[in-house]
Write an enzyme that holds these catalytic residues in place. Structure first.
Site, PDB file in Angstrom:
ATOM      1  N   GLU A 129       0.883  -1.441   0.042  1.00  0.00           N
ATOM      2  CA  GLU A 129       0.048  -0.140  -0.152  1.00  0.00           C
ATOM      3  C   GLU A 129       0.956   1.222   0.129  1.00  0.00           C
ATOM      4  O   GLU A 129       2.047   1.185   0.505  1.00  0.00           O
ATOM      5  CB  GLU A 129      -0.919  -0.079   1.157  1.00  0.00           C
ATOM      6  CG  GLU A 129      -2.002  -1.252   0.926  1.00  0.00           C
ATOM      7  CD  GLU A 129      -2.803  -1.086   2.369  1.00  0.00           C
ATOM      8  OE1 GLU A 129      -3.714  -2.006   2.153  1.00  0.00           O
ATOM      9  OE2 GLU A 129      -2.591  -0.363   3.193  1.00  0.00           O
ATOM     10  N   GLU A 243       8.257 -16.682  -2.960  1.00  0.00           N
ATOM     11  CA  GLU A 243       8.897 -15.433  -3.844  1.00  0.00           C
ATOM     12  C   GLU A 243      10.251 -15.090  -3.381  1.00  0.00           C
ATOM     13  O   GLU A 243      10.930 -14.522  -4.338  1.00  0.00           O
ATOM     14  CB  GLU A 243       7.797 -14.299  -3.358  1.00  0.00           C
ATOM     15  CG  GLU A 243       8.118 -13.034  -4.080  1.00  0.00           C
ATOM     16  CD  GLU A 243       7.145 -11.682  -3.555  1.00  0.00           C
ATOM     17  OE1 GLU A 243       7.429 -10.702  -4.212  1.00  0.00           O
ATOM     18  OE2 GLU A 243       6.262 -12.036  -2.659  1.00  0.00           O
TER      19      GLU A 243
END
Length: 380
Positions: A129, A243
């Site tokens: 964000e 990841e």
């Protein structure tokens, strides 16, 4: 082939990926970098070649489920494209789709995953964000249950494949503050109230599509909840392990390509009557670069082996990511120095490798966040 980790199947996969890069990517990558994107059709071509389905269940159209070293082999070969952005763009499947495959409702999973694995649809993960960065537990995007729907309000940024994705695995706050109040929702691109902002221009990874996302009274069917409500943080953390392993691979492969390019250049470039590889200072610099690349690769392989064995090597993978990112930064910097003025030119591959490599100490959790994570694992 390193027989300690890789087998004949992995070698065949390497050959497939190598041919894919040589045929469909290498002739065009410079143009795609300058354009800031690669054709959407490349996803379908990658799907047809079996590059997207590796590691996913056969029932969904994947293959070799659970084979970590197949993913390692493919990732290494895809990095031969010399474009971190292209690999990140194609690779958004491996951060967006796993939560759907593991925890979404079967009907939702079965309706979406096969098309993504074929490359017909694109999926992205939306966690970061504008005000949060690596602080995932403090995310603000809120989803409030209203009957059979969730009403979502908030924003995301730095989202890979953010503009062109068809589906988004979105982290939202459904409960109280902290990591215990986070859930995951699967949101379609054409959902009313969901919009994509400007394409973000970046220092590196030019060929990847990176976007801002906005949710304004965005209504999402409740059956698009991925896993249990308020249990999303665990899913996000599980996702981070693979990841970060992939980012470590990107780190040592970027460095390895920079090293190989530098060796070739130093053999060809002459100064003061001989090739610059004839100078001891140059040879020693190349040796140090090679040493760092080898150590980063071998430690990452060890982490992959632990994951293959069913372990959860959070500390080791974080260490591998940090180390590989630092090796990448150091080796690509030295590669530019060895190239001299040519290394500063956009036409030089090492210039792009250096820019692309900088992201690795930021993405998937910054170096500093990784150190905090490692310290907790050490009981500090």
């Amino acid at each position: 082939m390193d027989t300690a980790y890789f087998n004949d199947t992995h070698e065949q996969a390497r050959q497939t990926a190598r041919k894919f890069i040589a045929t469909h990517v290498s002739p065009y990558i410079e143009d795609w970098e300058e354009a800031g994107e690669f054709p959407r059709e490349l996803y379908t071509l990658a799907g047809e070649a079996g590059l997207l389905g590796a590691g996913y269940p056969e029932s969904l159209g994947g293959h070799s489920e659970g084979d970590i070293f197949l993913k390692v082999a493919l990732s290494e070969e895809l990095m031969r494209s010399t474009s971190g952005g292209l690999v990140a763009g194609l690779g958004s499947i491996d951060i967006g789709l796993p939560p759907v495959v593991k925890w979404a409702r079967p009907d939702v999973r079965d309706a979406i995953a096969p098309a993504v694995l074929r490359g017909e649809k694109i999926i992205a993960l939306a966690v970061t964000e504008p005000g949060g960065g690596s602080d995932v537990a403090s995310l603000k995007t809120r989803a409030v249950r209203d009957g059979d729907e969730y009403v979502v309000n908030g924003a995301k940024t730095f989202i890979t494949s953010g503009h062109r994705a068809d589906y988004y695995t979105v982290a939202v706050r459904t409960g109280s503050e902290g990591h215990g109040g986070i859930s995951l929702l699967l949101i379609d691109r054409d959902t009313p109230g969901f919009t994509r902002g400007r394409k973000l221009r970046k220092m590196g990874w030019w060929a990847s599509d990176t976007a801002e996302l906005f949710f304004e009274d965005c209504r999402v069917p409740a059956n698009r909840l991925i896993g249990a409500e308020n249990a999303g943080f665990i899913a996000i953390m599980t996702n981070f392990l693979s990841e970060r392993l992939m980012l470590a691979i990107m780190g040592y492969m970027t460095a390895e390509i920079a090293l190989e390019t530098s060796i070739r250049y130093c053999r060809q470039r002459e100064a003061f009557g001989r090739s610059i590889s004839g100078f001891q200072v140059t040879r020693h610099k190349l040796v140090e670069m090679a040493t760092q690349v080898d150590i980063a690769r071998e430690y990452t392989y060890r982490c992959a082996a632990l994951m293959q064995a069913g372990k959860n090597p959070i500390k080791q993978v974080a260490m591998a990511k940090n180390f590989a990112a630092q090796v990448c930064e150091d080796v690509t910097r030295e590669a530019i120095q060895l190239h001299g003025g040519m290394g500063y030119m956009r036409e030089a591959m090492v210039e792009r490798l250096h820019r692309d490599g900088k992201l690795l100490s930021i993405g998937g959790g910054t170096t500093e966040i990784m150190k905090e994570l490692i310290s907790k694992q050490m009981g500090l």
